[in-house]
Scaffold this motif. Structure first.
Motif, PDB file in Angstrom:
ATOM      1  N   THR A  71      27.656  51.666  20.894  1.00  0.00           N
ATOM      2  CA  THR A  71      26.831  50.665  21.741  1.00  0.00           C
ATOM      3  C   THR A  71      26.791  50.999  23.220  1.00  0.00           C
ATOM      4  O   THR A  71      27.884  51.465  23.613  1.00  0.00           O
ATOM      5  CB  THR A  71      27.266  49.156  21.435  1.00  0.00           C
ATOM      6  N   ASP A  78      34.765  58.877  20.358  1.00  0.00           N
ATOM      7  CA  ASP A  78      34.273  59.986  19.684  1.00  0.00           C
ATOM      8  C   ASP A  78      32.944  60.553  20.377  1.00  0.00           C
ATOM      9  O   ASP A  78      32.189  60.030  20.921  1.00  0.00           O
ATOM     10  CB  ASP A  78      33.846  59.660  18.284  1.00  0.00           C
ATOM     11  N   ARG A  81      28.331  43.816  23.526  1.00  0.00           N
ATOM     12  CA  ARG A  81      28.589  44.527  22.256  1.00  0.00           C
ATOM     13  C   ARG A  81      30.006  45.049  21.871  1.00  0.00           C
ATOM     14  O   ARG A  81      30.410  45.335  20.783  1.00  0.00           O
ATOM     15  CB  ARG A  81      27.343  45.203  21.742  1.00  0.00           C
ATOM     16  N   ARG A  88      23.269  51.966  11.722  1.00  0.00           N
ATOM     17  CA  ARG A  88      22.448  51.874  13.036  1.00  0.00           C
ATOM     18  C   ARG A  88      21.656  50.697  13.134  1.00  0.00           C
ATOM     19  O   ARG A  88      20.490  50.355  13.602  1.00  0.00           O
ATOM     20  CB  ARG A  88      21.298  52.935  13.117  1.00  0.00           C
TER      21      ARG A  88
HETATM   22  N1  LIG Z   1      30.186  63.336  12.621  1.00  0.00           N
HETATM   23  C1  LIG Z   1      28.548  63.055  12.569  1.00  0.00           C
HETATM   24  O1  LIG Z   1      28.030  63.965  12.144  1.00  0.00           O
HETATM   25  C2  LIG Z   1      28.221  62.102  13.186  1.00  0.00           C
HETATM   26  C3  LIG Z   1      26.747  61.724  13.041  1.00  0.00           C
HETATM   27  C4  LIG Z   1      26.410  60.495  13.519  1.00  0.00           C
HETATM   28  C5  LIG Z   1      27.097  59.572  14.397  1.00  0.00           C
HETATM   29  N2  LIG Z   1      28.448  60.047  14.692  1.00  0.00           N
HETATM   30  C6  LIG Z   1      29.308  59.243  15.597  1.00  0.00           C
HETATM   31  O2  LIG Z   1      29.232  57.869  15.084  1.00  0.00           O
HETATM   32  C7  LIG Z   1      28.938  57.058  16.164  1.00  0.00           C
HETATM   33  C8  LIG Z   1      28.203  55.893  15.599  1.00  0.00           C
HETATM   34  O3  LIG Z   1      27.084  56.315  14.966  1.00  0.00           O
HETATM   35  P1  LIG Z   1      25.396  55.878  15.140  1.00  0.00           P
HETATM   36  O4  LIG Z   1      25.254  55.662  16.539  1.00  0.00           O
HETATM   37  O5  LIG Z   1      24.710  56.483  14.320  1.00  0.00           O
HETATM   38  O6  LIG Z   1      25.292  54.223  14.449  1.00  0.00           O
HETATM   39  P2  LIG Z   1      25.951  52.921  14.524  1.00  0.00           P
HETATM   40  O7  LIG Z   1      26.968  52.892  15.315  1.00  0.00           O
HETATM   41  O8  LIG Z   1      25.940  52.381  13.244  1.00  0.00           O
HETATM   42  O9  LIG Z   1      24.779  52.127  15.415  1.00  0.00           O
HETATM   43  C9  LIG Z   1      24.413  52.232  16.560  1.00  0.00           C
HETATM   44  C10 LIG Z   1      23.170  51.398  16.824  1.00  0.00           C
HETATM   45  O10 LIG Z   1      23.556  49.796  16.423  1.00  0.00           O
HETATM   46  C11 LIG Z   1      23.260  48.831  17.451  1.00  0.00           C
HETATM   47  N3  LIG Z   1      24.332  48.237  17.848  1.00  0.00           N
HETATM   48  C12 LIG Z   1      25.891  48.498  18.117  1.00  0.00           C
HETATM   49  N4  LIG Z   1      26.263  47.276  17.891  1.00  0.00           N
HETATM   50  C13 LIG Z   1      25.279  46.194  17.605  1.00  0.00           C
HETATM   51  C14 LIG Z   1      25.653  44.912  17.476  1.00  0.00           C
HETATM   52  N5  LIG Z   1      26.723  44.321  17.683  1.00  0.00           N
HETATM   53  N6  LIG Z   1      24.320  44.113  17.331  1.00  0.00           N
HETATM   54  C15 LIG Z   1      23.236  44.775  17.234  1.00  0.00           C
HETATM   55  N7  LIG Z   1      22.972  46.220  17.184  1.00  0.00           N
HETATM   56  C16 LIG Z   1      24.040  46.670  17.581  1.00  0.00           C
HETATM   57  C17 LIG Z   1      23.232  49.960  18.916  1.00  0.00           C
HETATM   58  O11 LIG Z   1      22.376  49.627  19.956  1.00  0.00           O
HETATM   59  P3  LIG Z   1      23.048  49.412  21.427  1.00  0.00           P
HETATM   60  O12 LIG Z   1      23.527  50.668  22.034  1.00  0.00           O
HETATM   61  O13 LIG Z   1      21.664  49.023  22.003  1.00  0.00           O
HETATM   62  O14 LIG Z   1      23.881  48.340  21.387  1.00  0.00           O
HETATM   63  C18 LIG Z   1      22.787  51.442  18.180  1.00  0.00           C
HETATM   64  O15 LIG Z   1      21.446  51.579  18.307  1.00  0.00           O
HETATM   65  C19 LIG Z   1      28.120  57.981  17.164  1.00  0.00           C
HETATM   66  O16 LIG Z   1      27.965  57.532  18.291  1.00  0.00           O
HETATM   67  C20 LIG Z   1      28.856  59.208  17.240  1.00  0.00           C
HETATM   68  O17 LIG Z   1      29.871  59.334  17.870  1.00  0.00           O
HETATM   69  C21 LIG Z   1      28.868  61.261  14.082  1.00  0.00           C
END
Ligand SMILES: NC(=O)c1ccc[n+]([C@@H]2O[C@H](COP(=O)([O-])OP(=O)(O)OC[C@H]3O[C@@H](n4cnc5c(N)ncnc54)[C@H](OP(=O)(O)O)[C@@H]3O)[C@@H](O)[C@H]2O)c1
Length: 281
Positions: A237, A44, A242, A196
């Protein structure tokens, strides 16, 4: 990894990787390579993340090395609010430009990033045309509530969005939206699926008890819950380790009681605040 079927009969991977706040091409290469080695092909991106180019470069490298084909991948991108406003909904030039720049030939999914009020329906109608011409394989929306779907219908949309991408995790389960999507055959992509990993999520007592019970990590319990709910989690991540952990959620299953207990953690808690562009419920 498995696929879900969209309302046009096409496939979408049942776990995908996010790219928000990633800015290192070397790390992106590692993430894409590890993902492919582990059978994960869904990604994404969005113009506002500034990762369209970097992600596409990593994908093209893997294709060039013969490790995968373009058809193996499923890449989401989005139309941002500023693009909707700048072109008053006539967003085709942005899509054509991004495809030319990235060299990906087509997007597997084009999403409206936020239901920006003035140009929401005009943008959707322009996206329907791009879909019909095959420039994008699927179209969908983000940050929608039921009333936004109704707005599209009233404006004469003739294609039901294939997906909606909203913030969903155990602390925000959006039952009304889920019910609507079930009825209308719309796949839900869950963004910020781990909330997150903020302390309120990662230290949650129930999730930690379940992680111990099933012998897996907290993240794996949460991501397994998404899969069993029928959502497509988009998890981000920057760590290759991870990527493996987060996508290794198919060797165990939650009991119905445990799955329901996780769903009952809902408290309408969202990371992304409601705003003018996301007027919410
Ligand atoms: N459509 C929209 O409006 C919208 C809004 C927000 C996000 N998104 C999409 O959704 C994706 C994911 O959302 P997000 O980045 O907000 O949140 P998320 O995936 O819930 O969380 C990401 C965070 O969790 C950590 N993490 C990941 N796997 C882990 C594990 N196994 N253990 C511990 N910590 C872990 C990551 O750190 P590390 O990187 O250090 O592992 C990062 O800090 C985004 O990248 C984007 O593509 C879309």
């Amino acid at each position: 990894m498995d696929n879900l079927i969209l309302n046009n009969g096409k496939k979408i991977p049942n776990i995908m990787l996010g790219s928000f706040q990633m800015d290192d091409p070397k790390i992106m290469d590692e993430i894409v390579e590890t993902a492919v080695e582990n059978g994960v092909y869904g990604f994404d991106t969005s113009p506002s993340y500034k990762t369209e180019g970097m992600l596409s470069d990593s994908i093209k490298k893997v294709i060039k090395e013969g490790k995968a084909t373009r058809e193996d991948f499923f890449v989401d991108t989005k139309i941002d609010s500023w693009q909707m406003i700048e072109k008053k909904g006539q967003i085709r030039p942005f899509v054509e430009f991004a495809l030319k720049k990235t060299g990906l030939e087509y997007w597997d999914m084009l999403l409206i990033h936020w239901p920006q009020p003035e140009y929401l329906t005009k943008t959707w109608l322009a996206m329907e045309k791009l879909y019909e011409e095959g420039l994008v394989k699927n179209i969908g929306v983000c940050n929608f509530s039921v009333r936004h779907f109704n707005e599209l219908e009233k404006a004469g949309a003739h294609i039901v969005p294939m997906v909606v991408q909203n913030e969903i995790h155990p602390l925000n389960t959006e039952p009304e939206l889920v019910e609507y999507c079930k009825k209308n055959n719309i796949v839900i992509q869950a963004y910020s699926p781990l909330c997150r990993m903020i302390p309120m999520m990662k230290n949650n007592a129930l999730i930690n008890i379940l992680a111990e019970k099933y012998g897996v990590s907290v993240a794996q319990i949460i991501l397994r819950w998404h899969v069993e709910m029928g959502f497509v989690p988009i998890v981000k991540t920057s760590s290759s380790k991870r990527v493996i952990e987060n996508t290794d959620v198919f060797s165990f299953a939650l009991s119905k009681e445990d799955k329901d207990a996780i769903s009952s953690l809902d408290q309408h808690f969202k990371i992304f605040l409601e705003s003018r562009c996301c007027p919410g419920y």
